[in-house]
Design an enzyme around this catalytic site. Structure first.
Site, short mmCIF file in Angstrom:
data_model
loop_
_atom_site.label_atom_id
_atom_site.label_comp_id
_atom_site.label_asym_id
_atom_site.label_seq_id
_atom_site.Cartn_x
_atom_site.Cartn_y
_atom_site.Cartn_z
CG HIS A 136 -2.11 -0.84 1.11
ND1 HIS A 136 -2.03 -2.21 0.98
CD2 HIS A 136 -3.44 -0.54 1.09
CE1 HIS A 136 -3.27 -2.70 0.89
NE2 HIS A 136 -4.12 -1.71 0.95
CB SER A 137 3.53 2.34 1.97
OG SER A 137 4.76 3.02 2.00
#
Lengths: 235, 250
Positions: B10-11
């Site tokens: 997600h990052s």
């Protein structure tokens, strides 16, 4: 066929699919804050914003190109949602549209039975991707009653607009029915009983999007079929 | 070439960091991060993942590692969009440990299935052992068919190393000062991973670098090696050569 009074002779073409996507974008945008509020209660609060971003991107693409078939429109929507939404709703709705697009293939117009096949494939895609079952407080709790209601209407010789209206009604009821459930999937599942009393945001947005499909079909029936179809849809 | 890795997080920073970390032990492996949304936010993007898969595939396949649930869904969606290519697999593994284990295995030339297994057994020796047992059971069933070839006539003398089940075994003693630490474990697991063999070393899967390291086998430790499969003899010979040479550390 057109004389049956329930619009069973109606078919839905690419213009309907495009209208559905544009109406979805409008309704998601209108309900952006409401969806954020629902998601803030039991999730991470980004559902409305993410979905709005995804459908806004779909509209931008539709402004540049016009898909020739419903299937092509669904697949374009799928790719865009999966790339732009960012959160779980992207692959879930993306898979729904992708499977629906595969189910209808290159058909230029969809009758009621093809619509049911598309909705069923979409629901099955959400189930497969999210690995969730009915009653777990997810968008499946809107999709499954929608598919069942659509199939029942199609079996009773209902036309596409009637089939989609039934699906939208059932999805709305299904979304409301998620209120008392304990979440079993996604971040809401971390909350346990604290999720009780809050509507699932995915089920709520699914109901909005299916209502947009029904509204687009009703508009299509009104503009295309002269007198008989509106009479049927108004009954 | 080697198997490539794609890190879906997600990052963007997390994906890049995991790739950077895993690259420390795998200089020749193509590690492609696919983190964050298209506009740099927290989330995952189908387009980023698909473009990473393309970059990572040098012909030997790609293993995909992911973080939280919707990264898995995005990765699965990417594969569905690409028509489920056979040479791209998702590992059900912890992101950091799995990526390091997979990178080490890929660096050593292991194939797609072994690199995936390396990731999936990185954190859970018990699960890995259970998996090995299950595989052993499956292989144990097969030798019933192979028995006629192995079950030699009474007059024939099987080689000293061949057990009645067709397994090749060896007992070896670690002579290098530090024993089976990270580098020797990676050497063994990588080379064995490229072979068609089921190999057990003191209860650990010889194709798993983490399980071999977890043995904590120091100098003087006896290694009981049992191998089955087409490359069993070659695999045991390799372990023997490496152990007797002290993994080049003497």
């Amino acid at each position: 066929m057109t004389g049956s009074g329930n619009g069973s002779g109606q078919v839905l073409d690419a213009a309907w699919a495009i209208d559905w996507l544009r109406r979805s974008a409008a309704v998601v945008s209108e309900n952006r804050v409401a969806l954020i509020e629902l998601d803030r209660a039991i999730g991470d609060g980004d559902h409305g914003e993410n979905l709005d971003r995804g459908f806004t991107a779909i509209v931008a693409k539709l402004d540049q190109e016009t898909p020739a078939t419903p299937g092509a429109a669904f697949k374009m929507a799928a790719m865009t949602l999966m790339s732009k939404v960012g959160g779980a709703a992207g692959p879930l709705y993306g898979t729904a549209f992708l499977r629906a697009g595969t189910a209808v293939g290159d058909a230029t117009a969809l009758d009621a039975s093809m619509l049911v096949a598309a909705l069923t494939a979409a629901r099955d895609g959400v189930v497969a991707r999210g690995k969730a079952a009915s009653g777990e407080k997810t968008m499946i709790d809107a999709w499954t009653p929608a598919v069942e209601a659509a199939a029942a209407e199609a079996a009773a010789d209902g036309g596409p607009a009637v089939v989609l209206a039934a699906a939208a009604d059932a999805a709305e009821a299904g979304a409301i029915a998620t209120d008392p459930l304990i979440a079993r999937k996604g971040r809401a599942s971390y909350l346990g009983e604290r999720a009780i009393g809050h509507r699932d945001p995915g089920a709520a947005s699914s109901a909005l999007i299916l209502r947009a499909a029904a509204d687009a079909a009703a508009a299509s029936a009104g503009s295309a079929a002269g007198g008989s179809a509106p009479a049927g849809s108004a009954s | 070439m080697s198997v490539g890795l794609v890190i879906v997080s997600h990052s963007a920073q997390l994906a890049a960091g995991v790739a950077e970390l895993a690259a420390q032990m795998a200089r020749d492996v193509v590690l492609v991060p696919a983190g964050g949304t298209d506009d740099g936010g927290i989330g995952t993007s189908l387009e980023k993942v698909m473009s990473a898969l393309e970059k990572a595939d040098g012909g030997d396949g790609v293993v995909v590692l992911t973080d939280l649930g919707s990264a898995v869904m995005t990765a699965e969606s990417a594969l569905e969009f690409m028509g489920d290519p056979e040479n791209v697999v998702l590992a059900n593994a912890p992101l950091v440990e799995g990526a390091v284990a997979a990178a080490v295995a890929a660096q050593s030339g292991a194939g797609l299935a072994v690199v995936k297994k390396a990731a999936e057994t990185a954190l859970d020796p018990a699960g890995g052992a259970a998996g090995a047992d299950a595989a052993g059971g499956a292989v144990g069933g097969a030798p019933a068919g192979r028995d006629p070839a192995v079950g030699l006539p009474a007059g024939a003398t099987p080689t000293a190393q061949a057990s009645p089940e067709g397994a090749v075994t060896a007992m070896l003693t670690l002579i290098n000062p530090i024993g089976l630490h990270a580098r020797p474990a990676a050497t063994l697991a990588g080379a064995l991973g490229a072979m068609d063999v089921d190999i057990d070393i003191n209860g650990a899967d010889g194709q798993s670098v983490f399980l071999l390291m977890a043995l904590g086998a120091g100098q003087g430790t006896e290694l009981h090696v049992t191998a089955t499969g087409p490359d069993a003899q070659r695999a045991v010979d390799l372990v023997r050569t490496e152990v007797e040479n002290g993994f080049g550390e003497l």
